[in-house]
Motif scaffolding. Structure first.
Motif, mmCIF file in Angstrom:
data_model
loop_
_atom_site.group_PDB
_atom_site.id
_atom_site.type_symbol
_atom_site.label_atom_id
_atom_site.label_comp_id
_atom_site.label_asym_id
_atom_site.label_seq_id
_atom_site.Cartn_x
_atom_site.Cartn_y
_atom_site.Cartn_z
ATOM 1 N N LEU A 174 30.226 41.104 49.571
ATOM 2 C CA LEU A 174 29.737 42.098 50.111
ATOM 3 C C LEU A 174 28.640 42.883 49.624
ATOM 4 N N ALA A 175 28.869 43.141 48.283
ATOM 5 C CA ALA A 175 27.854 43.595 47.663
ATOM 6 C C ALA A 175 26.293 43.091 47.855
ATOM 7 N N LYS A 176 26.369 41.591 48.200
ATOM 8 C CA LYS A 176 25.309 40.968 48.230
ATOM 9 C C LYS A 176 24.731 40.919 49.577
ATOM 10 N N LEU A 177 25.850 41.066 50.657
ATOM 11 C CA LEU A 177 25.346 40.687 52.011
ATOM 12 C C LEU A 177 24.988 42.062 52.453
ATOM 13 N N MET A 178 25.282 43.171 52.108
ATOM 14 C CA MET A 178 24.706 44.594 52.616
ATOM 15 C C MET A 178 23.316 44.903 52.658
ATOM 16 N N PRO A 179 22.785 44.478 51.591
ATOM 17 C CA PRO A 179 21.103 44.566 51.675
ATOM 18 C C PRO A 179 20.406 43.390 52.229
ATOM 19 N N GLN A 180 21.242 42.442 52.764
ATOM 20 C CA GLN A 180 20.727 41.418 53.780
ATOM 21 C C GLN A 180 20.888 41.683 55.198
ATOM 22 N N CYS A 200 40.224 44.596 38.642
ATOM 23 C CA CYS A 200 39.863 44.541 39.932
ATOM 24 C C CYS A 200 39.932 45.897 40.692
ATOM 25 N N PRO A 201 38.665 46.689 40.816
ATOM 26 C CA PRO A 201 38.628 47.934 41.279
ATOM 27 C C PRO A 201 39.224 47.933 42.615
ATOM 28 N N ILE A 202 40.102 48.952 42.981
ATOM 29 C CA ILE A 202 40.465 49.352 43.850
ATOM 30 C C ILE A 202 40.420 50.966 44.368
ATOM 31 N N PRO A 203 39.715 51.394 45.200
ATOM 32 C CA PRO A 203 39.413 52.878 45.541
ATOM 33 C C PRO A 203 40.816 53.645 45.322
ATOM 34 N N GLU A 204 40.772 54.804 45.003
ATOM 35 C CA GLU A 204 41.982 55.716 45.076
ATOM 36 C C GLU A 204 42.670 55.983 46.377
ATOM 37 N N ALA A 205 41.547 55.970 47.355
ATOM 38 C CA ALA A 205 41.738 56.169 48.606
ATOM 39 C C ALA A 205 42.173 54.879 49.423
ATOM 40 N N HIS A 206 43.261 54.347 49.338
ATOM 41 C CA HIS A 206 43.732 53.215 50.066
ATOM 42 C C HIS A 206 45.044 53.199 50.645
ATOM 43 N N GLY A 207 45.098 52.496 51.578
ATOM 44 C CA GLY A 207 46.290 52.321 52.266
ATOM 45 C C GLY A 207 47.019 50.886 51.793
ATOM 46 N N LYS A 254 35.374 47.955 56.357
ATOM 47 C CA LYS A 254 36.767 48.297 56.295
ATOM 48 C C LYS A 254 37.138 46.997 55.725
ATOM 49 N N VAL A 255 37.958 46.900 54.327
ATOM 50 C CA VAL A 255 38.445 45.766 53.644
ATOM 51 C C VAL A 255 39.888 46.020 53.949
ATOM 52 N N ARG A 256 40.587 44.727 54.221
ATOM 53 C CA ARG A 256 41.875 44.583 54.327
ATOM 54 C C ARG A 256 42.381 43.263 53.565
ATOM 55 N N ASP A 257 43.161 43.533 52.483
ATOM 56 C CA ASP A 257 43.745 42.236 52.029
ATOM 57 C C ASP A 257 45.032 42.015 52.324
ATOM 58 N N HIS A 258 45.291 40.846 52.857
ATOM 59 C CA HIS A 258 46.509 40.345 53.230
ATOM 60 C C HIS A 258 47.161 39.448 52.381
ATOM 61 N N GLN A 259 48.307 39.522 51.924
ATOM 62 C CA GLN A 259 49.083 38.524 51.098
ATOM 63 C C GLN A 259 50.607 38.407 51.618
ATOM 64 N N HIS A 260 51.225 36.967 51.487
ATOM 65 C CA HIS A 260 52.583 36.848 51.856
ATOM 66 C C HIS A 260 53.022 35.599 51.085
ATOM 67 N N ILE A 261 54.522 35.676 50.813
ATOM 68 C CA ILE A 261 54.923 34.601 50.271
ATOM 69 C C ILE A 261 56.130 34.153 51.228
ATOM 70 N N SER A 262 56.403 32.903 51.408
ATOM 71 C CA SER A 262 57.471 32.500 52.396
ATOM 72 C C SER A 262 58.346 31.508 51.796
ATOM 73 N N TYR A 263 59.589 31.444 52.070
ATOM 74 C CA TYR A 263 60.496 30.448 51.478
ATOM 75 C C TYR A 263 61.834 30.757 52.248
ATOM 76 N N GLN A 265 38.363 51.457 52.809
ATOM 77 C CA GLN A 265 36.973 51.620 53.536
ATOM 78 C C GLN A 265 35.970 51.409 52.057
ATOM 79 N N ALA A 266 35.058 50.482 52.048
ATOM 80 C CA ALA A 266 34.542 50.077 51.081
ATOM 81 C C ALA A 266 33.565 51.142 50.308
ATOM 82 N N PRO A 267 33.533 51.653 49.374
ATOM 83 C CA PRO A 267 32.663 52.758 48.974
ATOM 84 C C PRO A 267 31.423 52.300 48.530
ATOM 85 N N GLN A 268 30.390 52.722 48.520
ATOM 86 C CA GLN A 268 29.072 52.655 48.021
ATOM 87 C C GLN A 268 28.829 51.778 46.874
ATOM 88 N N GLN A 269 30.019 52.300 45.880
ATOM 89 C CA GLN A 269 29.614 51.732 44.434
ATOM 90 C C GLN A 269 30.033 50.558 44.304
#
Length: 361
Positions: free
Chosen positions: A138-144, A191-198, A153-162, A354-358
């Motif tokens: 994403l950092a390389k995509l934005m300037p392009q 791996c940096p995650i913003p403090e303001a996350h859900g 808006k970034v959403r990371d979904h993980q699940h395990i099933s059994y 929401q991905a911060p500029q940094q």
């Protein structure tokens, strides 16, 4: 029993892990002004995205510009099933790769959604590295992009099933999981995650309404299925209450349940999706039911959401242990053959921000 042992849950060794990350870019008039039409915009951006994905080692990439919701499941073969509102991806992360644009001619999308499906093996242990790759992408995509005032808006979904009944089928080998929160796991791996996350954590199970189950509860030749649903509801609520699991739902209307934090997200349903809103900070019972005694469905979905207190003192291991105990108590009330029938438990963890500029520079 040691505290460390209590904090772990022992899951069958053949557990399956999935992870996918979505990056949602809002489509604005300013963005579209750089292109002659929607089609050119989507095709141009997707080519840029796929090229950059190759460079970043992201090999299963989908660009969705028709506002359909992605749903990801494990399968030994790769399939993609579009419905009116969803795109359901089946794949095996060890083998399957893809670069696909899912679009609709002459349609203005509300957002461009990039879906990154995790590939390789040991998905859960490599989840932070996968997230770091997406952040680098994403950092390389934005300037392009032709428009720089866009939000992501970034959403990371993980699940395990059994299978809850794995031992009854002879699969006795297990592995102990602590099931820490995504934020704590990622922090340990820088791996940096913003403090303001859900964040959100919940378990889902889908119970097929077999002929045996229906015959055991319903009278013959009935068109009123209320006794069936009421029996399942009463047994489920009682089992959950015994383990102090207060955020629960039962859906038997043919729709796909989608869990959200009711404090921050709208929870209106659609023609295909049944929204379930829970507030993880409230300890009082939150029970959501959606069923109609006049309609018979093939599958009943049960959801048990975690609360804020469940994340404390060592992670979600004890929470999932309570969930398993409740589900075993619930199914003990039903005519189920554990040596033949499956009850797939899916433990979901989500994080969004929401991905911060940094992070994008």
């Amino acid at each position: 029993m040691s505290l460390s042992h209590q904090q772990k849950v022992y899951i069958p060794k053949d557990v399956r892990a999935n992870q996918y990350i979505t990056a949602e870019i809002k489509v604005t008039d300013a963005l579209l002004a750089h292109y002659p039409d929607y089609k050119t915009c989507y095709q141009t951006l997707s080519r840029t995205i796929f090229s950059l994905g190759d460079q970043e080692g992201l090999y299963n990439l989908h660009v969705i510009t028709n506002d359909k919701l992605p749903v990801v499941r494990f399968h030994s073969e790769a399939y993609c099933f579009p419905t009116a509102e969803q795109i359901i991806f089946f794949y095996n992360p060890v083998y399957h790769e893809a670069q696909t644009l899912h679009t609709k001619d002459d349609y203005r999308a509300r957002k461009i959604r990039i879906v990154f499906l995790a590939t390789g093996d040991e998905i859960r242990s490599h989840s932070a590295n996968f997230h770091i790759k997406v952040q680098s992408f994403l950092a390389k995509l934005m300037p392009q992009l032709p428009e720089q005032e866009l939000t992501i808006k970034v959403r990371d979904h993980q699940h395990i099933s059994y299978d809850l009944f794995a031992k009854a089928k002879g699969n006795k080998e297990t592995y102990g999981y602590k099931l820490r929160s995504i934020n704590h796991r990622y922090k340990a791996r820088e791996c940096p995650i913003p403090e303001a996350h859900g964040s959100l954590c919940y378990v889902t199970v889908k119970l097929p309404l077999s002929r045996k189950l229906k015959q055991a509860i319903l009278p013959e030749h009935t068109s009123d299925f209320t006794p069936l649903y009421q029996k399942l509801e009463d047994a489920f609520v009682q089992a959950a209450a015994a383990k102090k699991l207060n955020r629960i739902a039962m859906v038997a209307n043919g729709l796909t349940p989608l869990v959200r934090n009711s404090k921050f997200d709208q929870v209106d349903g659609t023609d295909e999706v049944q929204m379930l809103g829970f507030d993880p900070n409230i300890e009082e019972q939150q029970f959501i039911r959606h069923w109609d005694g006049d309609k018979l469905v093939e599958m009943v979905s049960f959801t048990i959401a975690a609360g804020t207190k469940d994340i404390k003192d060592g992670g979600f291991g004890r929470y999932l242990n309570r969930v398993e105990e409740a589900l075993k108590s619930f199914t003990a009330e039903l005519p189920i053959d554990k040596s033949r029938d499956d009850l797939i438990v899916r433990f979901h963890q989500h994080i969004s921000y929401q991905a911060p500029q940094q992070l994008l520079s």
